[in-house]
Design an enzyme around this catalytic site. Structure first.
Site: not given
Length: 691
Positions: A325-327, A690
């Site tokens: 995801g957005s990590t 996200a």
């Protein structure tokens, strides 16, 4: 007639005949005596050494001496794996006329489970008859007393003292320390004849990775026996060499704090010292009790573990994987800066939906109304998808993959645990191999926000965020010291390789500032940082399990738990001098900012402030191990601990506690946080906005 008889006798001829016969007789006797003498000479002189050795072997028998397995400690000297004395029941098949009857008779005085009998029979059929076979491990004192009364009835059966493994903290370190199990036929093939006396071998975790060092070297005793084969006395000894002790970088107190921070949630987390790559704590939840496996787990217990839908035995730390995801956005943003495709101040317009030229299928942003003009720092703080859609297309998939591979994705991190997966780094080659399809621009858009074919472990995420915190990508590791005996000095273990995360420190700083803005008002994780007396940097993330329908968003709370989004968070603190970096993954947690980030805040507070999660009891009193490890290093580390387990560091105007002094000879920090890794899930397509 008388004259004829007298003429028939010839005394001389008879005498000659007698003499000839006597000579032949004496010659035969002499030859026999010579042969006998020669035979005696051969036995007594020529073959003396051989027969003396055989004679001695009938009287003196070698008996293997299994060394004590090396113990395992946490960074503060708490015992995580120890040896405790016990007795087992061994049977030598060659000395037993009817093994089945013997087992039945023994079953009347010693409790033998069906698993014990089944294992004994299976081993007896495949092993040599002269080699003792363990019928039962951990014989109780009452059973030993009953056996001693009737011992004479059971030739070939012996009570053998040994050291068995015990894990005082049970499920708290199951996925790190692992467990030992009974040696099976496959293990014997790998161990070889010299190690055939071993009864246990490392099966998982550090017990398996460092098994050769931990088990030591087998010794032998020369035992004098009587004609019945019963031992009389020991006449010689080749001492066994004890296994190597290991000291880990993890802290049991912080490990428990992370478990308590998760509460009833499932998932994984890992905390790392970004300055060294040392694992401070790592947790995979739910867990299990490794003590169940040491002497053979029962069918009932094994069935209960296997039928648990949460899979307690599944090591999410090294085997689990999920879309990040957005990590990933901070690292993708850094790749854009280092490649020259973007500058920190370059802006992209977010209108809420992104479309590829000539297509009607759109990709959404976190806010459907759009974020407006967005630069690098804002794209990280508000998790603006459009910025990364365009950045990935401008980079191109080859250059995108090049940077992601450099950051460590698609390959194991190299941590000292067996079986670590490398995950999946999406690429045209991977797509052709797995689905026989070509790569499209839409695939690049999907993976630009950590969706699509991505599969990463929290170990990889923790390594990446540690690189952003410290500027160096380091190999994560668990063992920091070892010693070859209780009276030996601890020696440092190699720390592993490291490399700079970027050739331009200014680019790294720009990314850090975006992560700091994430934790301030307006950022996706700002609520978590409220009231913190230290400055933290982070990035929230959400990984889909199922794809959305068209452009409609999916509310994860409306889904069954196993289909809900995975909540993710990566971060480090304090920003001015990062001493802890963390990655958290919560299964079925929904969104990163509301599920994973609060766990990270509790971990930061525990590590930096000594503030444990609410309701957490002192670890030693909980586990019943007050004395365990408390004095293990009193002599060698007393001075260090008297100086205080926590050192104060100044962050702005607030004193922040940053961790215990490192064990000799290489300093190391104090508490830590658990590991995050998740089981494989259906590949989400296309991407959900996200957060």
């Amino acid at each position: 007639m008388a004259g004829l008889r007298r003429r028939g006798k010839n005394p001389h001829a008879e005498a000659d005949q007698f003499r000839r016969r006597a000579v032949i007789g004496f010659a035969v006797v002499g030859a026999c005596l010579v042969a006998l003498a020669a035979w005696y000479f051969k036995l007594q002189v020529i073959d003396h050494d051989d027969y003396a050795t055989r004679s001695e072997a009938n009287r003196i028998r070698p008996r293997p001496v299994v060394p004590g397995r090396g113990t395992i400690y946490d960074r503060n000297g708490r015992l995580l794996a120890e040896n405790v004395p016990a007795f087992r029941l061994d049977v030598t098949p060659d000395k037993v006329k009817d093994p089945a009857k013997l087992v039945a008779d023994l079953g009347r005085i010693i409790a033998l489970s069906p698993e014990d009998i089944e294992r004994f029979e299976a081993t007896r059929k495949t092993s040599r008859g002269f080699r003792p076979i363990t019928l039962k491990l951990r014989v109780s004192e009452e059973e030993m007393a009953r056996f001693a009364v009737d011992r004479w009835r059971y030739p070939g059966v012996e009570l053998v003292p040994y050291l068995t493994r015990r894990y005082p903290y049970g499920d708290l370190f199951a996925h790190i320390v692992g467990y030992v199990g009974r040696v099976d036929e496959k293990d014997l093939e790998q161990l070889g004849e010299i190690n055939s006396a071993l009864t246990h071998i490392g099966k998982t975790g550090l017990e398996r990775y460092y098994d050769e060092q931990l088990r030591g070297k087998i010794g032998y005793e020369k035992v004098e026996t009587n004609v019945e084969g019963r031992a009389l006395r020991v006449v010689g000894r080749v001492p066994a060499q004890a296994g190597t002790d290991l000291r880990l970088s993890v802290d049991a107190t912080l490990q428990q704090a992370i478990v308590d921070a998760f509460g009833e949630l499932e998932g994984s987390a890992i905390a790392v010292d970004p300055r060294t790559g040392e694992i401070l704590a790592m947790v995979s939840l739910p867990s299990y009790d490794p003590n169940l496996f040491v002497n053979g787990i029962s069918h009932a217990d094994f069935k209960a573990l296997n039928e648990n839908p949460s899979r307690p035995q599944f090591n999410r730390l090294v085997l689990g994987g999920v879309a990040p995801g957005s990590t990933l956005k901070p690292l993708i943003g850094l790749a854009g800066l280092d490649s020259g495709v973007r500058r920190p101040e370059d802006k992209v317009l977010s209108t809420g939906m992104f479309y590829l030229p000539g297509t009607s299928r759109g990709w959404g942003d976190a806010h459907r109304g759009g974020h407006g003009w967005t630069d690098l720092r804002k794209s990280i703080a508000e998790s603006v998808n459009t910025y990364y859609y365009k950045l990935a297309l401008d980079l191109g998939i080859e250059r995108f993959d090049h940077y992601m591979e450099y950051y460590g994705f698609g390959q194991p991190t190299g941590i000292d645990l067996t079986g670590e997966i490398g995950g999946i780094l999406p690429s045209p080659a991977y797509k052709r191999k797995t689905r026989k399809e070509a790569w499209y621009p839409g695939d690049t858009v999907n993976i630009s926000i950590g969706q699509g074919d991505w599969k990463v472990t929290p170990l990889q995420l923790a390594r990446g965020v540690s690189g952003l915190a410290d500027g160096q990508l380091r190999t994560p590791h668990l063992v920091i010291q070892q010693r070859d005996g209780f009276d030996s000095d601890w020696t440092a273990m190699p720390a592993g390789e490291s490399k700079p995360i970027s050739p331009n420190p200014n680019n790294v700083q720009a990314v850090r500032e975006g992560m700091m803005a994430t934790m301030r008002p307006g950022g996706s994780g700002w609520r978590v940082a409220v009231g913190a007396p230290y400055v933290m940097a982070g990035k929230t993330g959400t990984a889909q399990v199922i794809s959305r329908k068209g452009t409609a968003a999916v509310n994860p709370k409306s889904l069954p738990m196993h289909l809900r989004h995975r909540a993710l968070f990566v971060g480090f603190a304090p920003v001015e001098n990062p001493v802890i970096a963390i990655a958290v993954a919560v299964e079925g947690g929904g969104y990163g900012g509301s599920a994973a980030a609060p766990i990270a805040r509790k971990v930061f507070d525990a590590y930096l402030l000594g503030k444990m999660p609410e309701g957490m009891q002192p670890l030693d009193s909980e586990r019943g191990t007050t004395a365990i490890g408390a004095t293990a290093f009193d002599n060698e580390d007393a001075g260090a601990r008297q100086a205080g387990d926590l050192a104060a560091a100044q962050v702005g105007e607030h004193p922040v506690l940053i961790g215990a002094p490192a064990p000799e000879p290489a300093p190391a920090p104090q508490p830590g946080a658990p590991t995050a890794a998740l089981p494989a899930t259906p590949r989400p397509t296309p991407a959900e906005p996200a957060r």
